[in-house]
Design an enzyme around this catalytic site. Structure first.
Site, PDB file in Angstrom:
ATOM      1  N   ALA A  38       0.857  -1.193   0.000  1.00  0.00           N
ATOM      2  CA  ALA A  38       0.000   0.000   0.000  1.00  0.00           C
ATOM      3  C   ALA A  38       0.887   1.236   0.000  1.00  0.00           C
ATOM      4  O   ALA A  38       1.992   1.228   0.547  1.00  0.00           O
ATOM      5  CB  ALA A  38      -0.921   0.001   1.216  1.00  0.00           C
ATOM      6  N   VAL A  55       3.654   0.814   2.848  1.00  0.00           N
ATOM      7  CA  VAL A  55       3.725  -0.357   3.730  1.00  0.00           C
ATOM      8  C   VAL A  55       4.282  -1.550   2.973  1.00  0.00           C
ATOM      9  O   VAL A  55       3.882  -1.822   1.834  1.00  0.00           O
ATOM     10  CB  VAL A  55       2.331  -0.698   4.298  1.00  0.00           C
ATOM     11  CG1 VAL A  55       2.396  -1.930   5.192  1.00  0.00           C
ATOM     12  CG2 VAL A  55       1.770   0.488   5.080  1.00  0.00           C
ATOM     13  N   ASP A  83      -9.789   8.318  12.349  1.00  0.00           N
ATOM     14  CA  ASP A  83      -9.682   8.207  10.890  1.00  0.00           C
ATOM     15  C   ASP A  83     -10.304   6.889  10.448  1.00  0.00           C
ATOM     16  O   ASP A  83      -9.690   6.080   9.759  1.00  0.00           O
ATOM     17  CB  ASP A  83      -8.201   8.280  10.472  1.00  0.00           C
ATOM     18  CG  ASP A  83      -8.030   8.668   9.012  1.00  0.00           C
ATOM     19  OD1 ASP A  83      -9.006   9.129   8.394  1.00  0.00           O
ATOM     20  OD2 ASP A  83      -6.919   8.497   8.469  1.00  0.00           O
TER      21      ASP A  83
END
Length: 518
Positions: free
Chosen positions: A126, A133, A286
């Site tokens: 990602a 990541v 978030d």
């Protein structure tokens, strides 16, 4: 000085997406209206203003995308149509070279990833505006995810923030409308968020705290899974955590195929949110679908998995009590109590008339109660309240704005899982139970337990402290003065009692003589 090349690029993008028209249409001034008519000649925008702003920010790069995401949380400051478009901004950012990620890890942890890990996937899984990541495996066999900060972010952010501050100052000078939007305050808030996200040690500590909160009790551990932090492989630019496997919460078909109970999942999402807010005062802020997964493993099927802890919110005891009482007052349609809470909190001027604020709150809330429960949005009610509160000069607290944004995420996510989700009905019993625990016998017991440690230290010292205080010269002088006054008062009292006794004796003698004389 900021880069004029960057400024020129921003102006070109603004011109391309007709942001000049968006700015002028937001300014209520005669000259702005005349200029707007001039710039619109032959170039009427074809896309809505929110869409144009979102596309422009995406064109300007990851920092402006992140700015748009933060700006979308300030629905108390910007129009709803723009906020909804900005909420759609995603970190669609190409990954940076894996060799650069490996060099960052080596610089931060003192060894290359091939040496630190038994296995390290050079291909990132990602990539976002701040970091990307990679999956890896430790030498003891544990699977981990390694988050690596995007290189050069501090320099890029410093330059763009300097430019944003200059633009914010210009917007403020445009007039009252520019000042009402508080552009410099918004940029300062964005600066804070970015600096928090750029320190991956801070994110790791947020993750560790959330994991600890949901590991203390078995009942809570069955609601949410939080990855373990691998502290030996963490630094300000590298964050290594336990690898999580699951299904993104927005992939409804996959969840149903895994036999996940959707109604129960929606209810648990609401419970997790209110537990974080009112029990812990520390919440994941978030909670969009990219950061929330659901476990499909047989032993943990249906449990939520939290990821990405760069933005968290925290609430004081005052905030928690204020919010809980407000929510309960909403549920009971006690609008006078809502008005009283706003005044008691000091968030509205003390001269605010209670009945006027009550009427404004009623006008916001009452229409929602006449709708079917499935159509009522608690997040939208709070949003309307924030907007209504402007006329009463309510100071919107940053932590509550973050909370409202998170509540909208949770509510939207819950309705996707269960369209019939009644957030009001789900939340009310929890809040009533929480309030009872706070003000009932169990709440008193818990507070006594919390203070017991302090009392255990203070009580043995009390005789010595009392003696030391009484032995002070100023204390002795004050006591002597008090004793002198008491003696004078006693002498006066004795004299008065003597006179009273004499009067009573005379009166008694006269009464006896009168009786004998008869």
């Amino acid at each position: 000085m900021f880069s004029f090349c960057r400024l020129f690029t921003i102006l070109l993008v603004a011109f391309r997406y007709r942001l000049d028209e968006l700015v002028l249409s937001s300014i209520r001034h005669p000259w702005a209206s005349r200029l707007l008519r001039l710039v619109r000649l032959g170039r009427a925008p074809t896309l809505p203003r929110g869409v144009r702003l979102r596309l422009a920010l995406e064109s300007l790069g990851p920092i402006f995308v992140k700015f748009g995401q933060v700006l979308s949380t300030r629905r108390d400051l910007i129009p709803l149509d723009i906020a909804e478009q900005l909420a759609l901004l995603q970190d669609r950012v190409p990954p940076f070279p894996s060799e650069v990620a490996a060099a960052t890890i080596e610089k931060a942890l003192g060894a290359p990833p091939q040496q630190l890990f038994k296995q390290f996937d050079m291909q990132p899984i990602a990539s976002a505006s701040i970091a990307q990541v990679h999956f890896a495996q430790l030498h003891d066999g544990r699977e981990v995810a390694v988050k690596v900060l995007r290189p050069g972010m501090h320099e890029v952010i410093f330059k763009d923030l300097r430019l944003m501050r200059a633009i914010a100052g210009l917007v403020e000078r445009l007039g009252a409308d520019g000042r009402r939007l508080k552009p410099r305050e918004v940029v300062a808030e964005f600066d804070k968020y970015l600096n928090d996200e750029l320190d991956l040690i801070r994110e790791a500590s947020n993750c560790s705290q959330l994991r600890r909160n949901f590991s203390m009790e078995k009942e809570r551990a069955e609601l949410l899974i939080v990855p373990e932090v691998i502290w030996e492989y963490c630094a300000s630019s590298v964050f290594t955590m336990e690898r999580m496997k699951g299904i993104p919460v927005n992939q409804i078909d996959r969840l149903r195929a895994a036999n996940v109970d959707m109604k129960d999942l929606a209810r648990k999402g609401v419970e997790i949110f209110f537990t974080q807010v009112f029990t812990d005062g520390f919440f994941h802020a978030d909670m969009h679908p990219g950061n929330i997964y659901v476990s499909d493993a047989p032993e943990t099927l249906g449990r939520y998995i939290a990821l990405d802890f760069g933005i968290v919110g925290s609430l004081s005891e005052f905030d928690k009590n204020y919010l809980a009482q407000n929510f309960l007052a909403f549920f009971r349609r006690d609008y006078r109590r809502v008005a009283q809470l706003h005044i008691e909190s000091g968030w509205v001027p003390p001269q605010t008339r209670e009945e006027e604020l009550e009427g404004a709150v009623r006008a916001v809330c009452e229409p929602y109660f006449d709708r079917p429960l499935s159509e009522i949005s608690l997040g939208q009610v709070l949003l309307r309240l924030f907007q209504t509160s402007r006329r009463f000069n309510v100071e919107i607290q940053p932590q509550l704005v973050l909370l409202q944004k998170t509540l909208l995420n949770v509510e939207g996510m819950g309705r996707d899982l269960d369209p019939e989700l009644d957030l009001w009905d789900t939340a009310k019993p929890y809040l009533e139970k929480w309030m009872y625990q706070r003000i009932g016998p169990s709440g008193l017991y818990q507070r006594l337990r919390q203070e017991a440690g302090q009392w255990a230290q203070i009580l043995p010292q009390l005789p010595r402290l009392v003696h030391a205080n009484l032995d002070r010269p100023d204390t002795r002088q004050a006591l002597n003065q008090e004793i002198k006054l008491l003696r004078q008062s006693q002498q006066q009292t004795n004299k008065l009692l003597t006179v009273l006794c004499a009067v009573l004796a005379v009166a008694l003698g006269v009464a006896i003589w009168a009786l004998v004389g008869r």
